[in-house]
Design a protein around this motif. Sequence first.
Motif, short mmCIF file in Angstrom:
data_model
loop_
_atom_site.label_atom_id
_atom_site.label_comp_id
_atom_site.label_asym_id
_atom_site.label_seq_id
_atom_site.Cartn_x
_atom_site.Cartn_y
_atom_site.Cartn_z
N VAL A 187 0.87 -1.18 0.00
CA VAL A 187 0.00 0.00 0.00
C VAL A 187 0.90 1.22 0.00
O VAL A 187 1.39 1.67 1.04
N ASN A 188 1.18 1.74 -1.18
CA ASN A 188 2.06 2.90 -1.31
C ASN A 188 1.60 3.77 -2.48
O ASN A 188 0.62 3.47 -3.15
N ALA A 189 2.32 4.86 -2.70
CA ALA A 189 1.92 5.82 -3.73
C ALA A 189 2.00 5.25 -5.13
O ALA A 189 1.35 5.76 -6.05
N THR A 190 2.79 4.20 -5.31
CA THR A 190 2.93 3.60 -6.63
C THR A 190 1.73 2.73 -6.98
O THR A 190 1.26 2.72 -8.12
N SER A 191 1.21 2.00 -5.99
CA SER A 191 0.16 1.02 -6.26
C SER A 191 -1.24 1.51 -5.90
O SER A 191 -2.23 0.94 -6.38
N THR A 211 -7.14 -7.55 -4.29
CA THR A 211 -6.41 -6.80 -5.31
C THR A 211 -4.92 -6.74 -5.01
O THR A 211 -4.10 -6.66 -5.93
N GLY A 212 -4.59 -6.76 -3.70
CA GLY A 212 -3.17 -6.79 -3.33
C GLY A 212 -2.49 -8.07 -3.78
O GLY A 212 -1.34 -8.05 -4.24
N LEU A 213 -3.19 -9.19 -3.67
CA LEU A 213 -2.63 -10.46 -4.15
C LEU A 213 -2.45 -10.45 -5.66
O LEU A 213 -1.49 -11.05 -6.18
N ALA A 214 -3.36 -9.78 -6.37
CA ALA A 214 -3.33 -9.77 -7.84
C ALA A 214 -2.31 -8.79 -8.40
O ALA A 214 -1.98 -8.85 -9.59
N PHE A 215 -1.80 -7.89 -7.56
CA PHE A 215 -0.87 -6.86 -8.05
C PHE A 215 0.46 -7.48 -8.45
O PHE A 215 1.10 -8.19 -7.67
N ASP A 216 0.87 -7.22 -9.67
CA ASP A 216 2.16 -7.70 -10.19
C ASP A 216 2.78 -6.55 -10.97
O ASP A 216 2.36 -6.23 -12.08
#
Length: 349
Positions: free
Chosen positions: A80-84, A234-239
């Motif tokens: 959880v950061n400004a990039t994602s 959605t965190g799990l799906a983030f690549d």
Amino acid sequence: MIDGLREMVVESPGFYIGFGGLIIGMVFGYIVYVTNFCTMGSISDIVSFKDYRRFRSWLLAAAVAILGVFYFQSSGIIEVNATSVMYLTPNLNWLANIVGGAMFGFGMVFAGGCASRNLVRAGSGDLRAVVVLLIVGIFAYMTIGGILGPVRVAAFAPTMIDLTAYEVDSQSAGSIISIFTGIEASVLNIYIMAALAAALLIYCFKDREFRQSPAHLVAGFGIGLCVVAGWFLTGLAFDEFADEATQVASLTFVRPSGDGLEYLMRFTAIATPGFGVATVGGALLGGFLGALSRGRLSLTTFANTTDTVRNMFGGAMMGVGGVVALGCTIGQALTGFSTLAVGSMITFI
């Protein structure tokens, strides 16, 4: 176990995001209907009856969401950061948060509830809510890139604060306070998270009537956990190495209302629904199941012309305000707020 889940989700993100979003939205919609959870209604209860229980449910959901996001982030499960995450970008547009939040607040009163509440009402057969949602979606798209887009940019771009000029890359509360204190942002965020969650929980549970109301407790914990589940999925799906990286996000209902209309009109071109569209469909289904289980499924419509105009005006206000503020009473006041983004806090207020 988490690594195995992540690998499985990353291999077929479209399927898991679509199916998982539908389930999360359905649970959300069902809880909203059976517990009568309503952010606009919580304010109305305070003004009309001095009853703070539904308001405390809203704040309890916020506390649960904050604690859930912190746990997943500190455990390294999600980033959880400004990039994602869009809520944490270093572009703080305080005026847009104020104006958009106020517009949405007024709009939800005219329309008899926020976007999420109208989704659940539409699922239960309320044709007024269907009209409101159509207008919310249309005006949201008009404000994003349509005829109102240039007006939005001209009005609010000049007031945007670029926080990178102060050597911080996020609008989290800790990052902004670090500008003045010199203390590391990650450390400050931990203290802010703990203090904020504790204050919210104390405020909620100090009230005996709230503690003794199962419906309000279920609403607070249930809605908060739905937000946490959205972040987790959605965190799990983030690549970050994918051609099109999945955005880490959770429940929000203004832009997704417009996305849902686009999906219905361009299904063959889009094929797989995103998380927002899936949760919109799930909330409608959850409202339908809630009304069906309580024997309240029935068609209702506007009382008169004045009622029609009032609801349509409220829908337009919510569509514009929700885009300007980057979210609604769920998207900013719970989902964005759970990231400790200052813009989300301003919009919530």
